[in-house]
Motif scaffolding. Structure first.
Motif, mmCIF file in Angstrom:
data_model
loop_
_atom_site.group_PDB
_atom_site.id
_atom_site.type_symbol
_atom_site.label_atom_id
_atom_site.label_comp_id
_atom_site.label_asym_id
_atom_site.label_seq_id
_atom_site.Cartn_x
_atom_site.Cartn_y
_atom_site.Cartn_z
ATOM 1 N N ASP A 109 6.825 -11.035 4.851
ATOM 2 C CA ASP A 109 6.596 -10.016 5.880
ATOM 3 C C ASP A 109 6.932 -8.619 5.367
ATOM 4 O OD1 ASP A 109 5.828 -12.036 7.578
ATOM 5 O OD2 ASP A 109 7.771 -12.152 8.607
ATOM 6 N N THR A 110 7.984 -8.515 4.556
ATOM 7 C CA THR A 110 8.365 -7.213 4.009
ATOM 8 C C THR A 110 7.293 -6.681 3.070
ATOM 9 O OG1 THR A 110 10.712 -7.802 4.181
ATOM 10 C CG2 THR A 110 10.150 -5.965 2.749
ATOM 11 N N ILE A 111 6.748 -7.560 2.244
ATOM 12 C CA ILE A 111 5.674 -7.136 1.343
ATOM 13 C C ILE A 111 4.449 -6.719 2.143
ATOM 14 C CG2 ILE A 111 4.075 -7.922 -0.436
ATOM 15 C CD1 ILE A 111 6.283 -9.725 -1.483
ATOM 16 N N ASP A 112 4.129 -7.462 3.178
ATOM 17 C CA ASP A 112 2.956 -7.159 3.987
ATOM 18 C C ASP A 112 3.118 -5.832 4.724
ATOM 19 O OD1 ASP A 112 0.369 -7.975 5.218
ATOM 20 O OD2 ASP A 112 1.584 -7.984 7.049
ATOM 21 N N ALA A 113 4.325 -5.572 5.223
ATOM 22 C CA ALA A 113 4.540 -4.367 6.028
ATOM 23 C C ALA A 113 4.780 -3.115 5.182
ATOM 24 C CB ALA A 113 5.722 -4.586 6.978
ATOM 25 N N LYS A 114 5.444 -3.272 4.031
ATOM 26 C CA LYS A 114 5.864 -2.088 3.276
ATOM 27 C C LYS A 114 5.388 -2.090 1.834
ATOM 28 C CE LYS A 114 9.693 -0.224 4.369
ATOM 29 N NZ LYS A 114 11.104 0.176 4.538
ATOM 30 N N GLY A 115 4.440 -2.972 1.507
ATOM 31 C CA GLY A 115 3.958 -3.021 0.125
ATOM 32 C C GLY A 115 3.410 -1.696 -0.352
ATOM 33 N N GLY A 116 2.681 -0.983 0.529
ATOM 34 C CA GLY A 116 2.120 0.302 0.150
ATOM 35 C C GLY A 116 3.155 1.364 -0.086
ATOM 36 N N GLU A 117 4.357 1.218 0.492
ATOM 37 C CA GLU A 117 5.425 2.180 0.264
ATOM 38 C C GLU A 117 6.077 1.967 -1.103
ATOM 39 O OE1 GLU A 117 8.254 2.345 3.412
ATOM 40 O OE2 GLU A 117 6.730 2.171 4.986
ATOM 41 N N TYR A 118 6.141 0.720 -1.531
ATOM 42 C CA TYR A 118 6.709 0.443 -2.850
ATOM 43 C C TYR A 118 5.738 0.842 -3.953
ATOM 44 C CZ TYR A 118 9.734 -2.587 -0.040
ATOM 45 O OH TYR A 118 10.588 -3.073 0.904
ATOM 46 N N LEU A 119 4.468 0.490 -3.779
ATOM 47 C CA LEU A 119 3.449 0.760 -4.791
ATOM 48 C C LEU A 119 2.278 1.461 -4.113
ATOM 49 C CD1 LEU A 119 3.483 -2.699 -6.623
ATOM 50 C CD2 LEU A 119 4.472 -0.565 -7.460
ATOM 51 N N ALA A 120 2.132 2.753 -4.385
ATOM 52 C CA ALA A 120 1.061 3.529 -3.749
ATOM 53 C C ALA A 120 -0.314 3.007 -4.132
ATOM 54 C CB ALA A 120 1.194 5.004 -4.139
ATOM 55 N N GLN A 121 -0.405 2.335 -5.275
ATOM 56 C CA GLN A 121 -1.703 1.812 -5.710
ATOM 57 C C GLN A 121 -2.264 0.783 -4.725
ATOM 58 O OE1 GLN A 121 0.988 2.057 -7.483
ATOM 59 N NE2 GLN A 121 0.610 2.840 -9.546
ATOM 60 N N LEU A 122 -1.385 0.130 -3.988
ATOM 61 C CA LEU A 122 -1.860 -0.850 -3.016
ATOM 62 C C LEU A 122 -2.660 -0.181 -1.903
ATOM 63 C CD1 LEU A 122 1.237 -3.224 -2.696
ATOM 64 C CD2 LEU A 122 -0.959 -3.701 -3.803
ATOM 65 N N ARG A 123 -2.413 1.120 -1.679
ATOM 66 C CA ARG A 123 -3.199 1.864 -0.702
ATOM 67 C C ARG A 123 -4.341 2.619 -1.372
ATOM 68 N NH1 ARG A 123 2.011 3.860 1.277
ATOM 69 N NH2 ARG A 123 1.455 5.790 0.220
ATOM 70 N N ALA A 124 -4.039 3.294 -2.488
ATOM 71 C CA ALA A 124 -5.023 4.177 -3.100
ATOM 72 C C ALA A 124 -6.154 3.416 -3.766
ATOM 73 C CB ALA A 124 -4.337 5.094 -4.121
ATOM 74 N N GLN A 125 -5.910 2.209 -4.236
ATOM 75 C CA GLN A 125 -6.917 1.466 -4.983
ATOM 76 C C GLN A 125 -7.425 0.236 -4.214
ATOM 77 O OE1 GLN A 125 -5.332 0.516 -8.822
ATOM 78 N NE2 GLN A 125 -5.122 2.636 -9.449
ATOM 79 N N ASN A 126 -7.345 0.291 -2.895
ATOM 80 C CA ASN A 126 -7.799 -0.841 -2.082
ATOM 81 C C ASN A 126 -7.102 -2.136 -2.487
ATOM 82 O OD1 ASN A 126 -9.680 0.770 -0.672
ATOM 83 N ND2 ASN A 126 -11.166 0.534 -2.319
ATOM 84 N N GLY A 127 -5.850 -2.029 -2.822
ATOM 85 C CA GLY A 127 -5.097 -3.213 -3.210
ATOM 86 C C GLY A 127 -4.720 -4.063 -2.005
ATOM 87 N N MET A 128 -4.643 -5.352 -2.222
ATOM 88 C CA MET A 128 -4.293 -6.277 -1.150
ATOM 89 C C MET A 128 -3.315 -7.330 -1.678
ATOM 90 S SD MET A 128 -7.896 -7.011 0.852
ATOM 91 C CE MET A 128 -8.477 -8.001 -0.507
ATOM 92 N N VAL A 129 -2.408 -7.724 -0.803
ATOM 93 C CA VAL A 129 -1.503 -8.835 -1.085
ATOM 94 C C VAL A 129 -1.628 -9.822 0.063
ATOM 95 C CG1 VAL A 129 0.863 -9.550 -1.542
ATOM 96 C CG2 VAL A 129 0.083 -7.305 -2.313
ATOM 97 N N ARG A 130 -1.985 -11.052 -0.249
ATOM 98 C CA ARG A 130 -2.201 -12.052 0.782
ATOM 99 C C ARG A 130 -1.284 -13.249 0.568
ATOM 100 N NH1 ARG A 130 -3.977 -8.421 2.936
ATOM 101 N NH2 ARG A 130 -6.073 -8.038 3.750
ATOM 102 N N LEU A 131 -0.704 -13.710 1.681
ATOM 103 C CA LEU A 131 0.148 -14.898 1.650
ATOM 104 C C LEU A 131 -0.734 -16.138 1.634
ATOM 105 C CD1 LEU A 131 2.990 -16.196 1.867
ATOM 106 C CD2 LEU A 131 2.733 -16.062 4.356
ATOM 107 N N LEU A 132 -0.502 -17.006 0.650
ATOM 108 C CA LEU A 132 -1.306 -18.219 0.501
ATOM 109 C C LEU A 132 -0.591 -19.405 1.159
ATOM 110 C CD1 LEU A 132 -2.388 -17.793 -3.232
ATOM 111 C CD2 LEU A 132 -3.575 -17.022 -1.164
ATOM 112 N N GLY A 133 -0.554 -19.420 2.461
ATOM 113 C CA GLY A 133 0.075 -20.527 3.172
ATOM 114 C C GLY A 133 1.481 -20.207 3.629
ATOM 115 N N SER A 134 2.016 -21.083 4.467
ATOM 116 C CA SER A 134 3.371 -20.932 4.997
ATOM 117 C C SER A 134 4.403 -21.289 3.935
ATOM 118 C CB SER A 134 3.566 -21.844 6.218
ATOM 119 O OG SER A 134 2.606 -21.544 7.219
#
Length: 226
Positions: free
Chosen positions: A137-162
């Motif tokens: 949840d922390t990565i999903d909510a604040k990933g773009g704050e840690y790494l600006a590239q996740l916002r600037a380069q259409n980066g995505m992080v997806r959870l693969l299951g529970s």
């Protein structure tokens, strides 16, 4: 040294060997069932970058660079997960129930190309599941704050299951207990031989003959214990 001599050492020091092996077994059993790493939660995250729309009919490495950027982002994100700033955010998401220092010690990321596998440790199954979910949840909510590239380069992080929770370490409870007991047994053997080597007492006629270079003509037998 003959095999018989080794056996004599073990016969004299067996209490050390057995004692350390039993102590290792009991301690490892307690740690495996109730210790801070009794349960492990695992989540898998896919890191990707969406390619920009292709312009023109020429080849411009439109798909190569997004794949490469995804690997770089996965590398950087694995370091972010081990940082104190990330640990503080995870701790805050858990309501302070787990301290940032404990989060740093409990979280272990591992990268395979563009897939991040994050393993967390906790004393209970519920705690391991909650900590793993908090990491996701922390990565999903604040990933773009840690790494600006996740916002600037259409980066995505997806959870693969529970989160998946298992008891014990990578080898399981039985494997961890057996491994730690074997280590205790090995240490006990080393200690037994070391103490025997440092003991200056002479215990047999053979040792006297080896030390003095003369044969033993007679020896007084041991009497009954008083």
């Amino acid at each position: 040294m003959e095999l018989r001599a080794y056996w004599d050492v073990l016969a004299r020091r067996w209490r050390i060997v057995v004692g350390l092996a039993v102590a290792s077994f009991l301690v490892s059993l307690v740690l495996a069932l109730r210790g801070p790493t009794a349960y492990q939660g695992t989540i898998s995250l896919a890191v990707s970058v969406v390619p920009e729309p292709r312009t023109g009919q020429f080849y411009g490495y439109d798909y190569y660079y997004p794949w490469l950027s995804s690997e770089y982002l996965a590398d950087d994100l694995s370091q972010v997960i081990k940082s104190e700033a990330f640990a503080r955010d995870v701790s805050q998401r858990l309501g302070g129930q787990v301290s940032p220092g404990a989060v740093v010690e409990a979280v272990r990321p591992q990268k395979t190309h563009r897939i991040l596998t994050v393993t967390v440790s906790a004393p209970t199954a519920e705690g391991a599941a909650a900590l793993a979910q908090a990491v996701a949840d922390t990565i999903d909510a604040k990933g773009g704050e840690y790494l600006a590239q996740l916002r600037a380069q259409n980066g995505m992080v997806r959870l693969l299951g529970s989160p998946k929770v298992t008891q014990g370490g990578p080898l399981g409870v039985a494997g961890d207990v057996a491994l730690r007991t074997a280590v205790g047994l090995f240490v006990g053997l080393l200690l037994a031989f070391l103490l025997d080597y440092l003991d200056p007492r002479v215990r047999s006629a053979e040792e006297i003959e080896a030390m003095l270079g003369v044969p033993v003509l007679a020896q007084v037998p041991e009497g009954p214990a008083a």
